[in-house]
Design an enzyme around this catalytic site. Structure first.
Site: not given
Ligand SMILES: *[C@@H]1O[C@H](CO)[C@@H](O)[C@H](O)[C@H]1NC(C)=O
Ligand SMILES: *[C@@H]1O[C@H](CO)[C@@H](O)[C@H](O)[C@H]1NC(C)=O
Ligand SMILES: *[C@@H]1O[C@H](CO)[C@@H](O)[C@H](O)[C@H]1NC(C)=O
Ligand SMILES: *[C@@H]1O[C@H](CO)[C@@H](O)[C@H](O)[C@H]1NC(C)=O
Ligand SMILES: *[C@@H]1O[C@H](CO)[C@@H](O)[C@H](O)[C@H]1NC(C)=O
Ligand SMILES: *[C@@H]1O[C@H](CO)[C@@H](O)[C@H](O)[C@H]1NC(C)=O
Ligand SMILES: *[C@@H]1O[C@H](CO)[C@@H](O)[C@H](O)[C@H]1NC(C)=O
Ligand SMILES: *[C@@H]1O[C@H](CO)[C@@H](O)[C@H](O)[C@H]1NC(C)=O
Ligand SMILES: *[C@@H]1O[C@H](CO)[C@@H](O)[C@H](O)[C@H]1NC(C)=O
Ligand SMILES: *[C@@H]1O[C@H](CO)[C@@H](O)[C@H](O)[C@H]1NC(C)=O
Length: 443
Positions: A253, A276
């Site tokens: 993430d 991310h």
């Protein structure tokens, strides 16, 4: 301007004549490293941290019985060594009950051992420390004044997350704890630690100021078919003057994420893989709140295999159901003076993503209800490398929900190549396209 080469050096046990040893095991005690913010600085000074009292160590002998909880002994060591001593954690410990270390003052923590958390999910759920922001929680937490936690590149924090990843696969509202929460730390450093398999985010730095984070190695990997979700490297929340630098992060993430009220934050020298990206936000999630992210500099980043490289994510001006335990929108505030400078990209889906439609797939709806947050004075510069095949020939997306919600957003010296070899295209909407030195298309 960001000041260059601003150095803050912590005295490295200057009084210790010979290396201290654990009297029970003979193991050498790690010395506090000499720490330096650099090459860039935040422009704000960090308080000096005096050397700890020579010879004042609190060693913690782990339980001999496997599976026994070491949290009470660790707590005792912090009480004994608080105000001038050094807690030494140089063996293998298990934390199987909540450990609240938010009372610290002028203490060092030398971690050359391993700290592992019990994965008894049903035990933890009612007992973790709970935080209102995004339903977060933790099994232990650090806070106080003038605290240095260091691992010398060997100390390991093992979140033991596999059972959590597996349970999460069938319970999307499972409250998975964060591996390390720093809550209310004013002045301090956290350096040289390895971290693996956090149940959720790896680090949350909240409610504090003047904190240096450096030389971390973070890795996550599920051994089952259930992925390790939401394993952000660092999140900052309600903090000022924080530096995160010189670290490796391999996760699933955000590599780093600037949550509400993060100001004067510098991130430099990170290698992020599989993340991310480095994100401002998400912001504007809570209707009644006013979120500020201001004076953020992100410098010299190597970003690989990421869904996004540099990202700014703001919720729309209307409530949006996104995921079972993540919905929001309608909150107000601003993002101001954020720079992403010197970015090496390798196989990233969006090199840059700016959205005010976070949590929604419906851009029409987001344009009907523009975000209550403005984004201004943002620069993306000196980006190079490659995008991934995913959106080829598109390489980025910068979409504001209305022209007056974004001001002075610039892109300069962006030299990205696409896998197909086509000239990269960037979706730009409601932006001042003359400030974007990229090939803008409208959709
Ligand atoms: C930070 O401070 C806020 C406001 O006092 C509090 O609600 C919250 O529990 C604190 N900790 C975290 C991690 O948010
Ligand atoms: C999922 O986990 C949460 C605790 O985090 C719990 O309250 C809820 O009952 C669980 N749901 C199911 C279906 O087990
Ligand atoms: C952020 O700062 C603003 C302005 O000081 C304040 O109104 C708001 O409550 C703060 N938000 C949080 C989450 O603390
Ligand atoms: C950039 O960061 C890397 C670590 O990822 C470091 O080795 C390198 O020296 C840094 N370069 C500059 C110019 O700061
Ligand atoms: C980088 O991330 C990718 C995709 O998430 C993963 O497959 C790979 O093992 C990671 N590589 C390294 C060197 O960490
Ligand atoms: C913008 O932020 C940088 C730090 O990233 C700071 O040095 C500079 O003074 C800020 N500019 C303004 C106008 O506040
Ligand atoms: C990116 O992912 C590929 C494939 O998973 C992997 O071989 C490569 O090492 C990763 N890149 C980095 C820098 O980790
Ligand atoms: C998007 O939202 C608009 C406005 O509410 C609505 O008319 C439209 O049907 C929505 N589109 C989709 C694909 O849901
Ligand atoms: C937030 O945005 C919505 C839609 O754009 C608007 O209707 C509402 O009045 C705004 N609220 C505030 C507090 O500005
Ligand atoms: C453009 O970016 C590259 C890569 O960071 C850098 O080497 C080069 O000096 C930059 N060019 C200008 C004109 O700033």
């Amino acid at each position: 301007m960001v000041s260059r080469s601003f150095a803050f050096t912590i005295l490295a046990g200057a009084l210790a004549v010979e290396a201290a040893k654990n009297p029970h095991t003979g193991k050498a005690v790690l010395e506090r490293p000499s720490l330096k913010v650099g090459p860039l600085g935040t422009g704000k000074p960090f308080p000096e941290s005096p050397a700890r009292e020579a010879g004042r160590y609190c060693f913690v002998k782990p339980s001999c019985t496997k599976g026994r909880d070491d949290a009470p002994k660790i707590l005792r060591a912090f009480h004994d060594c608080n105000n001038g001593g050094t807690v030494v954690l140089d063996a293998e410990y298990l934390i199987a009950s909540p450990l609240d270390l938010t009372f610290l003052e002028h203490v060092d923590v030398a971690i050359s051992g391993t700290i592992k958390f019990s994965d008894d999910i049903d035990y933890w759920l009612p007992r973790t420390f709970k935080y209102p922001f995004q339903d977060s929680s933790s099994m232990w937490r650090f806070g106080g004044k003038d605290v240095n936690i260091y691992g010398g590149g060997v100390g390991l924090i093992d979140g033991n997350g596999q059972a959590w990843y597996d349970r999460f696969a069938s319970n999307k509202t499972l409250m998975r704890p964060i591996a390390l929460v720093t809550d209310g730390l004013y002045g301090g450093s956290i350096t040289g630690l390895r971290m693996i398999n956090s149940p959720s985010w790896f680090n949350l730095i909240a409610n504090g100021s003047d904190i240096l984070v450096s030389n971390f190695d973070i890795r996550v990997g599920s051994t089952s078919k259930n992925p390790a979700k939401n394993t952000d490297g660092w999140d900052t929340f309600r903090v000022d003057n924080v530096v995160i630098q010189n670290s490796h992060i391999d996760n699933g993430d955000d590599c780093v994420s600037f949550k509400p009220n993060s100001t004067n934050v510098l991130v430099q020298g990170l290698e992020c893989n599989g993340s991310h990206g480095i994100s401002v936000g998400s912001l504007g999630q809570y209707v009644e709140e006013f979120d500020i992210v201001e004076n953020v500099y992100v410098y010299n980043i190597s970003m690989s295999n990421a869904s996004d490289g540099a990202r700014i994510k703001v919720w729309p001006g209307i409530q949006t159901p996104f995921q079972p335990s993540l919905s929001g929108g309608g909150g107000s505030g601003y993002v101001r003076n954020v720079t992403y400078d010197n970015y090496r990209n390798q196989n990233n889906d969006w090199i840059i993503e700016l959205t005010q439609c976070y949590g929604s797939k419906n851009q029409t709806l987001c344009n009907m209800y523009p975000a209550n947050m403005t984004i201004s004075d943002v620069v993306f510069k000196n980006f190079y490398g490659t995008s991934s095949k995913k959106y080829d020939p598109k390489a980025g997306t910068l979409i504001c929900s209305a022209p007056d919600k974004c001001n002075n957003i610039r892109a300069e010296n962006i030299t990205i190549t696409t896998p197909s070899g086509a000239n990269p295209q960037w979706i730009c909407n409601n932006m001042q396209n003359n400030l974007l030195d990229i090939n803008c298309v409208s959709s």
